[in-house]
Write a protein that holds these residues in place. Structure first.
Motif, PDB file in Angstrom:
ATOM      1  N   GLU A   1       0.822  -1.206   0.000  1.00 58.55           N
ATOM      2  CA  GLU A   1       0.000   0.000   0.000  1.00 58.55           C
ATOM      3  C   GLU A   1       0.858   1.260   0.000  1.00 58.55           C
ATOM      4  N   ALA A   2       1.989   1.204   0.690  1.00 56.02           N
ATOM      5  CA  ALA A   2       2.888   2.365   0.694  1.00 56.02           C
ATOM      6  C   ALA A   2       3.430   2.637  -0.701  1.00 56.02           C
ATOM      7  N   LEU A   3       3.759   1.582  -1.441  1.00 57.38           N
ATOM      8  CA  LEU A   3       4.225   1.770  -2.820  1.00 57.38           C
ATOM      9  C   LEU A   3       3.147   2.426  -3.672  1.00 57.38           C
ATOM     10  N   ARG A   4       1.935   1.947  -3.535  1.00 58.26           N
ATOM     11  CA  ARG A   4       0.847   2.490  -4.345  1.00 58.26           C
ATOM     12  C   ARG A   4       0.555   3.940  -3.974  1.00 58.26           C
ATOM     13  N   ARG A   5       0.587   4.232  -2.675  1.00 61.54           N
ATOM     14  CA  ARG A   5       0.329   5.592  -2.229  1.00 61.54           C
ATOM     15  C   ARG A   5       1.437   6.536  -2.712  1.00 61.54           C
ATOM     16  N   ALA A   6       2.661   6.003  -2.839  1.00 57.89           N
ATOM     17  CA  ALA A   6       3.783   6.809  -3.317  1.00 57.89           C
ATOM     18  C   ALA A   6       3.780   6.969  -4.835  1.00 57.89           C
ATOM     19  N   GLY A   7       2.875   6.285  -5.525  1.00 56.42           N
ATOM     20  CA  GLY A   7       2.734   6.461  -6.967  1.00 56.42           C
ATOM     21  C   GLY A   7       3.418   5.424  -7.821  1.00 56.42           C
TER      22      GLY A   7
END
Length: 432
Positions: free
Chosen positions: A146-152
């Protein structure tokens, strides 16, 4: 976005997500997925499946067919064995990165100060059975992505997550990771890398585990009245003599065999053998005609199963010849050691990620076996590491816990491992 900017965005995203991650972990712990026999499995898979569905995954539950439960889950009493598999949709070609953890936990036992299934948060620690081993790993893998996705970062089509049962009851085959490998859910043709989120701590990178033999030896003597023991053949006494023989003959040799890699826990660096249960006799006035021992043999990476087996069997055969006692030798579990090369792509990326957060990476093997054996030996995937937030020494103890600080740190590292692996194009040759 620059590499530096992306890294900063990932770390910031983990911090923002950490309160929710802790809440999810506490809910995981509150579902008492005790194994054996395998309680509340469906409830846990339903909760985690709904969570991943809400995050945009394509969720599938693979249940072991009922007719195969006696074979793959012999300790389960016929209870269901659901495996959760969730894929992030995407049209990217090539192999996936598979993140895996087990959701079953050992029985709570006694002497707890905290509710073993309360998910209590106190002084920066989440307490409960499974907090370290390894429901924190499952929370970590979910929120690292989720952190990767939130970071774009676009990770569509490359990430698969799974949660499996029955790691704690091991088995040459099992209803969890073994079943997924058998079904081809994890296979070398479409999986580039596997990360298992077992508890190795934020700085630990697991390259494998010791081998194992679990065995029952039954000694058969001859009954007699307890007042005339010379007329019988005392199986309990002879079993005790055999244990003494192993102590004098084999154990000193095992203590000289040391793993070339660091082991967690560090005290388990040598090959070992432990007699763990004994059952024999029916009454104090009857010479026992049978005695059953179980032992647990752990092999360092340079040892092989056949040689370890022959060592114990040769001692047994010689002892039987000397005493006239008969025996039955039955292995209940056996695995070769697992060790992956240090130059595997995941290992290189993981070392860099750990160092980037100011920690010194520790390349380790586990004293206990885990599901990595199915991936390496069964699926033929050597690009497989163990990396998770819990600490081995806190597994299976009363008042088991995970430090929130470790959970957050490991989630940052895992997110950076995934980012580094994907951004470097690791696995493209495989996909090509």
């Amino acid at each position: 976005m620059s590499v530096t900017g992306l890294r900063g965005a990932i770390l910031e995203a983990v911090e923002e997500l950490s309160p929710r991650m802790v809440d999810v972990l506490r809910e995981f712990v509150r579902i008492p997925t005790v194994n054996p026999p395998g309680e509340h499995y469906e409830k846990f898979v339903g909760y985690m499946g709904d969570l991943l569905d809400g995050l945009g995954y394509e969720v599938e539950v693979l249940r072991v067919p009922e007719e195969r439960l006696p074979e793959l889950a012999p300790h389960g009493g016929g209870r269901p064995r659901p495996n959760l598999v969730a894929r992030l949709p995407g049209d990217r070609e090539g192999g996936s990165i598979h993140l895996n953890g087990h959701y079953d936990v050992v029985p709570a036992g006694s002497d707890w100060r905290h509710d073993p299934f309360g998910g209590e948060l106190e002084d920066g620690r989440v307490y409960g059975r499974g907090a370290a081993d390894q429901k924190s790993g499952l929370a970590c893998q979910i929120f690292a992505v989720e952190a990767l996705r939130r970071a774009g970062l676009d990770v569509g089509g490359r990430i698969v997550q799974s949660a499996v049962p029955d790691e704690e009851t091991v088995g040459n085959r099992n209803a969890g990771m073994g079943f997924l490998v058998e079904r081809g859910v994890i296979g070398a043709e479409d999986t580039d890398a596997v990360i298992i989120t077992e508890p190795f701590g934020p700085e630990g990178i697991g390259l494998g585990h010791k081998g194992a033999i679990w065995c029952e030896i039954t000694f058969f003597g001859r009954k007699a009245h307890g007042s005339a023991p010379m007329l019988g053949l005392n199986a309990v006494e002879l079993a005790a003599r055999f244990v003494s023989r192993v102590e004098e003959d084999l154990k000193p040799r095992l203590s000289q065999r040391r793993s070339s890699l660091a082991v967690t826990p560090a005290e388990a660096v040598c090959a070992t053998l432990s007699f763990d249960t004994v059952q024999g006799g029916t009454a104090t006035n009857t010479v026992p005609d049978r005695c059953r021992l179980t032992f647990n043999r752990r092999l360092v990476p340079q040892e092989r199963l056949e040689e370890a087996r022959e060592e114990i069997l040769s001692l047994l055969e010689a002892f039987a010849g000397e005493t006239g006692i008969r025996y039955d030798y039955r292995e209940t579990y056996a695995t070769e050691p697992v060790i992956i090369p240090e130059d595997e792509p995941l290992v290189r990326v993981a070392r860099q990620a750990v160092r980037s957060l100011g920690m010194e990476p520790r390349l380790l093997i586990s004293a206990g076996s885990d599901d990595q054996r199915f991936v390496v030996h069964g699926a033929g995937i050597e690009n497989c590491i163990v990396y998770g937030p819990g600490r081995t020494a806190l597994s299976h103890i009363a008042d088991e816990y995970v430090e929130v600080e470790d959970l957050v740190a490991a989630t940052k590292v895992l997110a950076l491992i995934l980012c580094g692996y994907l951004e470097a194009g690791e696995g493209d040759d495989h996909a090509g």
